[in-house]
Motif scaffolding. Structure first.
Motif, PDB file in Angstrom:
ATOM      1  N   LEU A 286       0.584  -1.543  -0.073  1.00 23.28           N
ATOM      2  CA  LEU A 286       0.198  -0.157   0.071  1.00 23.28           C
ATOM      3  C   LEU A 286       0.977   1.118  -0.403  1.00 23.28           C
ATOM      4  CD1 LEU A 286      -2.472   1.232   0.209  1.00 23.28           C
ATOM      5  CD2 LEU A 286      -2.682   1.254   2.623  1.00 23.28           C
ATOM      6  N   LYS A 287       2.136   1.540   0.491  1.00 22.01           N
ATOM      7  CA  LYS A 287       2.372   2.572   0.886  1.00 22.01           C
ATOM      8  C   LYS A 287       3.847   2.526  -0.404  1.00 22.01           C
ATOM      9  CE  LYS A 287       5.184   5.346   4.509  1.00 22.01           C
ATOM     10  NZ  LYS A 287       5.961   4.926   5.831  1.00 22.01           N
ATOM     11  N   ASP A 288       4.410   1.216  -1.613  1.00 22.52           N
ATOM     12  CA  ASP A 288       4.528   1.462  -2.844  1.00 22.52           C
ATOM     13  C   ASP A 288       3.091   2.385  -3.520  1.00 22.52           C
ATOM     14  OD1 ASP A 288       7.207   0.625  -1.812  1.00 22.52           O
ATOM     15  OD2 ASP A 288       6.861  -0.950  -3.726  1.00 22.52           O
ATOM     16  N   LEU A 289       2.012   1.691  -3.472  1.00 23.07           N
ATOM     17  CA  LEU A 289       1.490   2.661  -3.961  1.00 23.07           C
ATOM     18  C   LEU A 289       1.311   3.545  -4.271  1.00 23.07           C
ATOM     19  CD1 LEU A 289      -0.671  -0.558  -4.931  1.00 23.07           C
ATOM     20  CD2 LEU A 289       0.757  -0.229  -6.059  1.00 23.07           C
ATOM     21  N   ALA A 290       0.665   3.928  -3.137  1.00 21.57           N
ATOM     22  CA  ALA A 290       0.504   5.113  -2.299  1.00 21.57           C
ATOM     23  C   ALA A 290       1.873   6.633  -2.792  1.00 21.57           C
ATOM     24  CB  ALA A 290      -0.441   5.497  -0.819  1.00 21.57           C
ATOM     25  N   PHE A 291       2.679   6.515  -2.608  1.00 19.07           N
ATOM     26  CA  PHE A 291       4.027   6.539  -2.644  1.00 19.07           C
ATOM     27  C   PHE A 291       4.190   7.252  -4.123  1.00 19.07           C
ATOM     28  CE2 PHE A 291       8.616   6.903  -4.471  1.00 19.07           C
ATOM     29  CZ  PHE A 291       8.568   8.143  -4.142  1.00 19.07           C
ATOM     30  N   ILE A 292       3.712   6.056  -5.334  1.00 19.79           N
ATOM     31  CA  ILE A 292       3.672   6.809  -6.950  1.00 19.79           C
ATOM     32  C   ILE A 292       2.865   7.404  -7.082  1.00 19.79           C
ATOM     33  CG2 ILE A 292       3.192   5.339  -8.451  1.00 19.79           C
ATOM     34  CD1 ILE A 292       4.255   2.417  -7.661  1.00 19.79           C
ATOM     35  N   PHE A 293       2.097   7.092  -6.698  1.00 14.75           N
ATOM     36  CA  PHE A 293       0.503   7.923  -6.762  1.00 14.75           C
ATOM     37  C   PHE A 293       0.171   9.415  -5.764  1.00 14.75           C
ATOM     38  CE2 PHE A 293      -1.965   3.788  -7.104  1.00 14.75           C
ATOM     39  CZ  PHE A 293      -1.988   2.954  -7.835  1.00 14.75           C
ATOM     40  N   HIS A 294       0.920   9.261  -5.067  1.00 18.49           N
ATOM     41  CA  HIS A 294       0.803  10.430  -4.529  1.00 18.49           C
ATOM     42  C   HIS A 294       1.994  10.633  -3.893  1.00 18.49           C
ATOM     43  CE1 HIS A 294      -3.341  10.946  -5.218  1.00 18.49           C
ATOM     44  NE2 HIS A 294      -3.537   9.225  -5.122  1.00 18.49           N
ATOM     45  N   PRO A 295       2.830  10.824  -4.338  1.00 20.94           N
ATOM     46  CA  PRO A 295       4.510  11.402  -3.801  1.00 20.94           C
ATOM     47  C   PRO A 295       4.774  12.548  -3.047  1.00 20.94           C
ATOM     48  CG  PRO A 295       4.919  11.819  -6.058  1.00 20.94           C
ATOM     49  CD  PRO A 295       2.967  11.321  -5.309  1.00 20.94           C
ATOM     50  N   GLU A 296       4.538  13.274  -2.713  1.00 22.33           N
ATOM     51  CA  GLU A 296       4.225  14.151  -2.421  1.00 22.33           C
ATOM     52  C   GLU A 296       3.843  13.754  -0.596  1.00 22.33           C
ATOM     53  OE1 GLU A 296      -0.535  14.034  -3.106  1.00 22.33           O
ATOM     54  OE2 GLU A 296       1.738  13.874  -4.161  1.00 22.33           O
ATOM     55  N   LEU A 297       2.975  12.912  -0.268  1.00 21.83           N
ATOM     56  CA  LEU A 297       2.585  12.582   0.822  1.00 21.83           C
ATOM     57  C   LEU A 297       3.485  11.240   1.699  1.00 21.83           C
ATOM     58  CD1 LEU A 297      -0.871  10.913   0.343  1.00 21.83           C
ATOM     59  CD2 LEU A 297      -0.259  13.124   1.606  1.00 21.83           C
ATOM     60  N   PHE A 298       4.308  11.378   1.030  1.00 27.27           N
ATOM     61  CA  PHE A 298       5.651  10.193   1.656  1.00 27.27           C
ATOM     62  C   PHE A 298       6.586  10.581   1.261  1.00 27.27           C
ATOM     63  CE2 PHE A 298       1.864   8.181   0.794  1.00 27.27           C
ATOM     64  CZ  PHE A 298       1.453   7.414   2.555  1.00 27.27           C
ATOM     65  N   PRO A 299       7.281  12.268   1.265  1.00 26.01           N
ATOM     66  CA  PRO A 299       8.801  12.124   1.095  1.00 26.01           C
ATOM     67  C   PRO A 299       9.786  11.753   1.248  1.00 26.01           C
ATOM     68  CG  PRO A 299       7.764  14.246   2.818  1.00 26.01           C
ATOM     69  CD  PRO A 299       6.333  13.392   2.319  1.00 26.01           C
ATOM     70  N   GLY A 300      11.220  12.025   0.583  1.00 23.86           N
ATOM     71  CA  GLY A 300      11.970  10.480   1.322  1.00 23.86           C
ATOM     72  C   GLY A 300      11.662   9.464   1.145  1.00 23.86           C
ATOM     73  N   TYR A 301      10.240   8.598   0.437  1.00 25.42           N
ATOM     74  CA  TYR A 301      10.488   6.784   1.392  1.00 25.42           C
ATOM     75  C   TYR A 301      11.001   6.555  -0.712  1.00 25.42           C
ATOM     76  CZ  TYR A 301       7.534   2.845   0.234  1.00 25.42           C
ATOM     77  OH  TYR A 301       7.148   1.393   0.511  1.00 25.42           O
ATOM     78  N   LYS A 302      11.625   5.672  -0.560  1.00 28.15           N
ATOM     79  CA  LYS A 302      12.186   3.886  -1.000  1.00 28.15           C
ATOM     80  C   LYS A 302      11.319   3.155  -1.212  1.00 28.15           C
ATOM     81  CE  LYS A 302      16.857   5.565   0.163  1.00 28.15           C
ATOM     82  NZ  LYS A 302      18.335   5.331   0.461  1.00 28.15           N
ATOM     83  N   PRO A 303      10.858   2.837  -2.437  1.00 24.84           N
ATOM     84  CA  PRO A 303       9.655   1.566  -2.907  1.00 24.84           C
ATOM     85  C   PRO A 303      10.385   0.801  -2.402  1.00 24.84           C
ATOM     86  CG  PRO A 303       9.680   3.327  -4.495  1.00 24.84           C
ATOM     87  CD  PRO A 303      10.593   3.803  -3.831  1.00 24.84           C
ATOM     88  N   ARG A 304       9.319  -0.704  -2.061  1.00 27.08           N
ATOM     89  CA  ARG A 304       9.738  -2.022  -1.657  1.00 27.08           C
ATOM     90  C   ARG A 304      10.094  -2.945  -3.303  1.00 27.08           C
ATOM     91  NH1 ARG A 304      10.691  -3.684   3.664  1.00 27.08           N
ATOM     92  NH2 ARG A 304       9.747  -5.764   3.730  1.00 27.08           N
ATOM     93  N   TYR A 305       8.677  -2.347  -4.029  1.00 27.73           N
ATOM     94  CA  TYR A 305       8.414  -4.226  -4.942  1.00 27.73           C
ATOM     95  C   TYR A 305       8.289  -2.477  -6.387  1.00 27.73           C
ATOM     96  CZ  TYR A 305       6.639  -6.062  -0.374  1.00 27.73           C
ATOM     97  OH  TYR A 305       6.517  -6.370   0.667  1.00 27.73           O
ATOM     98  N   PHE A 306       7.697  -2.045  -6.409  1.00 25.14           N
ATOM     99  CA  PHE A 306       7.408  -1.447  -7.709  1.00 25.14           C
ATOM    100  C   PHE A 306       8.478   0.059  -8.071  1.00 25.14           C
ATOM    101  CE2 PHE A 306       3.669  -3.795  -7.433  1.00 25.14           C
ATOM    102  CZ  PHE A 306       3.103  -4.320  -8.658  1.00 25.14           C
ATOM    103  N   PHE A 307       8.864   0.025  -9.014  1.00 27.20           N
ATOM    104  CA  PHE A 307       9.809   0.677  -9.675  1.00 27.20           C
ATOM    105  C   PHE A 307       9.710   1.680 -10.993  1.00 27.20           C
ATOM    106  CE2 PHE A 307      12.062  -2.358  -6.520  1.00 27.20           C
ATOM    107  CZ  PHE A 307      12.171  -1.500  -5.684  1.00 27.20           C
ATOM    108  N   LYS A 308      10.030   2.811 -11.459  1.00 27.94           N
ATOM    109  CA  LYS A 308      10.172   3.185 -12.603  1.00 27.94           C
ATOM    110  C   LYS A 308      10.434   2.253 -13.717  1.00 27.94           C
ATOM    111  CE  LYS A 308       8.629   7.345 -14.205  1.00 27.94           C
ATOM    112  NZ  LYS A 308       8.328   8.613 -13.837  1.00 27.94           N
ATOM    113  N   MET A 309      10.249   1.864 -14.646  1.00 27.73           N
ATOM    114  CA  MET A 309      10.027   1.167 -15.939  1.00 27.73           C
ATOM    115  C   MET A 309      11.432   2.334 -16.715  1.00 27.73           C
ATOM    116  SD  MET A 309       8.409  -0.264 -18.908  1.00 27.73           S
ATOM    117  CE  MET A 309       7.913  -1.531 -18.543  1.00 27.73           C
ATOM    118  N   GLU A 310      12.450   1.173 -16.896  1.00 26.04           N
ATOM    119  CA  GLU A 310      14.127   1.821 -17.585  1.00 26.04           C
ATOM    120  C   GLU A 310      12.848   1.666 -18.930  1.00 26.04           C
ATOM    121  OE1 GLU A 310      16.415  -0.856 -17.044  1.00 26.04           O
ATOM    122  OE2 GLU A 310      16.762  -0.937 -14.523  1.00 26.04           O
ATOM    123  N   ASP A 311      13.992   3.226 -19.402  1.00 26.19           N
ATOM    124  CA  ASP A 311      13.496   3.093 -20.791  1.00 26.19           C
ATOM    125  C   ASP A 311      14.012   2.169 -21.615  1.00 26.19           C
ATOM    126  OD1 ASP A 311      12.554   5.659 -20.346  1.00 26.19           O
ATOM    127  OD2 ASP A 311      14.350   6.955 -20.790  1.00 26.19           O
TER     128      ASP A 311
END
Length: 381
Positions: free
Chosen positions: A356-381
């Protein structure tokens, strides 16, 4: 004088009758209390109930595909107790269970959390289990590899003589020869729950089975607390980005139904999952055209996969050129989870707060400043 004696006598008789009534109903009440049953509180899970009696515990699993029917009834009797004289019909299990076979990685993860992973004597599909104890046990020959979960090696299973077999039930699918061994089959239908905390709450049932009731309650209570804290942060958000998930594999594009625990998780994370209004609790196979028509303008795209090489934008386009027409592809808003590199399947069922924290950070990063994702990461180019 005589009248006084008669009056006193009548008064004494009345008192004796009154006392007799109290004693009678008092004794009747004690007898009733001795056989009283009580339900263990289940706050979120809809798939099971736990009812405690003096000499045994009755567990009823609801059929997730026909909620008016019972999937399974278990009667749990303590190993140190003699067999009760009259118990209801159901599958008898002596508890705590000392040896078990697990057919899925999520079951092993539950037993690992409870501190009873050493009771696993056999597993199915160990290539998908990312738990050191199981990996080492397979290599040393101390844990048996029973093959595929859909068709386990029954001969090996019988040789192990486990006290239970943990397995995931599927609609209209039986257990074949495994079901005829006489070994209690412990059906883990947690994945059919409609809420993440409902799925996590199944640890209470497993705690009972393995004599770890207190530990199970503690684990769940902490998960509940953390989950609801994150949910509260996103609950007042008006701007909810649209979301699609997964990608086409084989002939279909499988996505989660709107009544699934994962759809609830997307909502709690502050997103608008485009299939959240569907009525299915499990996964739904859709055609590529159906997904593209509804989801081509979605703001975000989440993909889980298992591979040695990372999934990239170019690779996704090479798979199907039309993938590059999705808004999330064009705006570089695709996030991936390589389940071969992270312990997603082992952790997520018991700790949905982490996802939940991973997803909430993806959709609303302003709510969790400095958080480092655990499972989902931005896809590489």
């Amino acid at each position: 004088m005589i009248n006084t004696i008669l009056t006193n006598h009548k008064s004494l008789v009345k008192r004796l009758i009154y006392i007799s009534i109290l004693i009678f109903f008092g004794c009747s009440g004690l007898k009733k209390d001795k056989g009283d049953n009580s339900f263990i509180e289940i706050k979120y899970a809809k798939g099971f109930t736990i009812e405690k009696f003096d000499d045994y515990i009755k567990v009823e699993l609801r059929n997730p595909w026909d909620t008016l029917r019972t999937l399974q009834t278990y009667i749990l009797v303590n190993n140190d107790s003699s067999m009760p004289g009259d118990i209801p019909s159901g599958t008898l299990i002596r508890v705590p269970i000392k040896s078990v076979v697990a057919t899925a990685s999520t079951q092993c993860a539950t037993l690992d959390e409870l501190g009873v992973i050493d009771r696993v004597k056999g597993v199915c599909e160990p290539r998908y289990i990312d738990i050191d104890y199981i990996k080492k046990g397979i290599i040393k020959g101390e844990i048996s590899d029973l093959g595929e979960a859909s068709a386990p090696d029954v001969e090996k299973l019988i040789e192990l003589e486990p006290e239970g077999i943990m397995t995931s039930p599927f609609q209209n699918v039986g257990y074949g020869r495994m079901g005829k061994t006489g070994i209690p089959i412990i059906e883990c239908a947690d994945y059919m729950e409609s809420s993440p905390l409902g799925r996590a709450e199944w640890i209470k049932l497993h705690g009972l089975l393995f004599g770890k009731e207190r530990q199970a309650d503690s684990i769940f209570n902490e998960t509940e607390k953390l989950y609801n804290e994150i949910k509260e942060k996103t609950s007042h958000i008006a701007n909810r980005p649209t979301l699609i998930t997964e990608h086409k594999t084989g002939p279909s594009w499988y996505i989660a139904g709107g009544k699934s625990y994962i759809a609830s998780l997307y909502k709690d994370a502050g997103a608008h999952y485009l299939w959240e209004d569907t009525e299915k609790a499990g996964s739904m196979p859709l055609s590529y055209e159906e997904v593209f028509e509804k989801g081509s303008e979605a703001d975000f795209w989440l993909i889980k996969y298992n591979a040695t090489m990372p999934l990239t934008y170019s690779a996704l386009k090479d798979e199907i050129p039309l993938n590059a027409k999705f808004k999330a592809w064009k705006e570089k808003n695709i996030y991936t989870c390589n389940t071969g590199e992270v312990t997603y399947y082992e952790e997520m069922p018991l700790h949905p707060d982490r996802l939940l924290k991973d997803l909430a950070f993806i959709f609303h990063p302003e709510l969790f400043p400095g958080y480092k994702p655990r499972y989902f990461f931005k896809m590489e180019d």
